[in-house]
Design a protein around this motif. Sequence first.
Motif, PDB file in Angstrom:
ATOM      1  N   GLU A  32       0.915  -1.149   0.071  1.00 20.57           N
ATOM      2  CA  GLU A  32       0.140   0.264  -0.155  1.00 20.57           C
ATOM      3  C   GLU A  32       0.820   1.281  -0.034  1.00 20.57           C
ATOM      4  O   GLU A  32       2.129   1.343   0.303  1.00 20.57           O
ATOM      5  CB  GLU A  32      -0.871   0.131   1.259  1.00 20.57           C
ATOM      6  CG  GLU A  32      -1.786  -1.231   1.414  1.00 20.57           C
ATOM      7  CD  GLU A  32      -2.915  -1.013   0.614  1.00 20.57           C
ATOM      8  OE1 GLU A  32      -3.169  -0.105  -0.043  1.00 20.57           O
ATOM      9  OE2 GLU A  32      -3.393  -2.212   0.249  1.00 20.57           O
ATOM     10  N   ASP A  33       0.268   2.290  -0.402  1.00 24.23           N
ATOM     11  CA  ASP A  33       0.891   3.518  -0.403  1.00 24.23           C
ATOM     12  C   ASP A  33       0.609   4.335   0.960  1.00 24.23           C
ATOM     13  O   ASP A  33      -0.151   4.957   1.300  1.00 24.23           O
ATOM     14  CB  ASP A  33       0.445   4.368  -1.507  1.00 24.23           C
ATOM     15  CG  ASP A  33       1.059   5.954  -1.561  1.00 24.23           C
ATOM     16  OD1 ASP A  33       2.481   5.910  -1.006  1.00 24.23           O
ATOM     17  OD2 ASP A  33       0.602   6.708  -2.235  1.00 24.23           O
ATOM     18  N   PRO A  45       2.334   9.810   2.019  1.00 24.26           N
ATOM     19  CA  PRO A  45       1.446   9.856   0.748  1.00 24.26           C
ATOM     20  C   PRO A  45       0.441  11.194   0.753  1.00 24.26           C
ATOM     21  O   PRO A  45       0.355  12.003   1.731  1.00 24.26           O
ATOM     22  CB  PRO A  45       0.292   8.543   0.969  1.00 24.26           C
ATOM     23  CG  PRO A  45       0.800   8.023   2.282  1.00 24.26           C
ATOM     24  CD  PRO A  45       1.881   8.726   2.874  1.00 24.26           C
ATOM     25  N   ARG A 124      -2.130   5.392   5.798  1.00 21.71           N
ATOM     26  CA  ARG A 124      -2.262   6.476   4.565  1.00 21.71           C
ATOM     27  C   ARG A 124      -2.660   7.787   5.148  1.00 21.71           C
ATOM     28  O   ARG A 124      -2.639   8.730   4.365  1.00 21.71           O
ATOM     29  CB  ARG A 124      -3.398   5.623   3.803  1.00 21.71           C
ATOM     30  CG  ARG A 124      -2.744   4.479   2.921  1.00 21.71           C
ATOM     31  CD  ARG A 124      -3.680   4.011   2.323  1.00 21.71           C
ATOM     32  NE  ARG A 124      -4.479   4.702   1.074  1.00 21.71           N
ATOM     33  CZ  ARG A 124      -3.884   5.285   0.049  1.00 21.71           C
ATOM     34  NH1 ARG A 124      -2.573   4.878  -0.351  1.00 21.71           N
ATOM     35  NH2 ARG A 124      -4.493   6.015  -0.640  1.00 21.71           N
TER      36      ARG A 124
END
Length: 184
Positions: A32-33, A45, A124
Amino acid sequence: MAQAHWGCCPWLVLLCALGAWGHPKSVDLKAEDVRNCLISPPYLPVTVVNTTAQLTALRQQMHIQNLFAYIIPETDAHMSEYIGTRDKRRAWMTGFTGSAGTAVVTMGKAGLWTDSRYWTQAERQMDCNWELHKEVDTASIVVWLLTEVPAGKRVGFDPFLFSIGMFFPFLHLSTATRVTQPLW
Ligand SMILES: *[C@@H]1O[C@H](CO)[C@@H](O)[C@H](O)[C@H]1NC(C)=O
């Protein structure tokens, strides 16, 4: 400042609340970012919210009210007309918009406690002001507070954001103090 003593023992409500966390699913954070606070400068992010101003504002209020820590709890599904408002309080403070999670801010640290359904989302959305505590039981928050808050310092919260069951574990904090006029 108004103060109150809390003495009820809502065992059943507490057990129900703890049982509601359910069965979390595992996620692969590497795919995942997500933020990386271990590098300099940190990687954030675009979905991250800069919460420096919110934390500064809260800590100014904590200083004025002589509080060393402040608890912003998760929403309570049993009081549905207030869910949206409460969500915005914690989300405004943390950047994290998930529907479960408790934020605790001290004069030096800020932490979010949430379960594994939300770990990726939290990584995130939260900036590096926030520690993500991958635990869900309120007792772990109390243990953390007992470690972080010096003896004699006060822990604040808005009593209208707590069910009695949610509050019960915090009775271990002998310095618990009610704050009826928080930032919001
Ligand atoms: C966050 O905002 C503050 C001002 O409120 C600023 O000083 C700081 O550089 C910002 N941090 C990041 C990572 O952009």
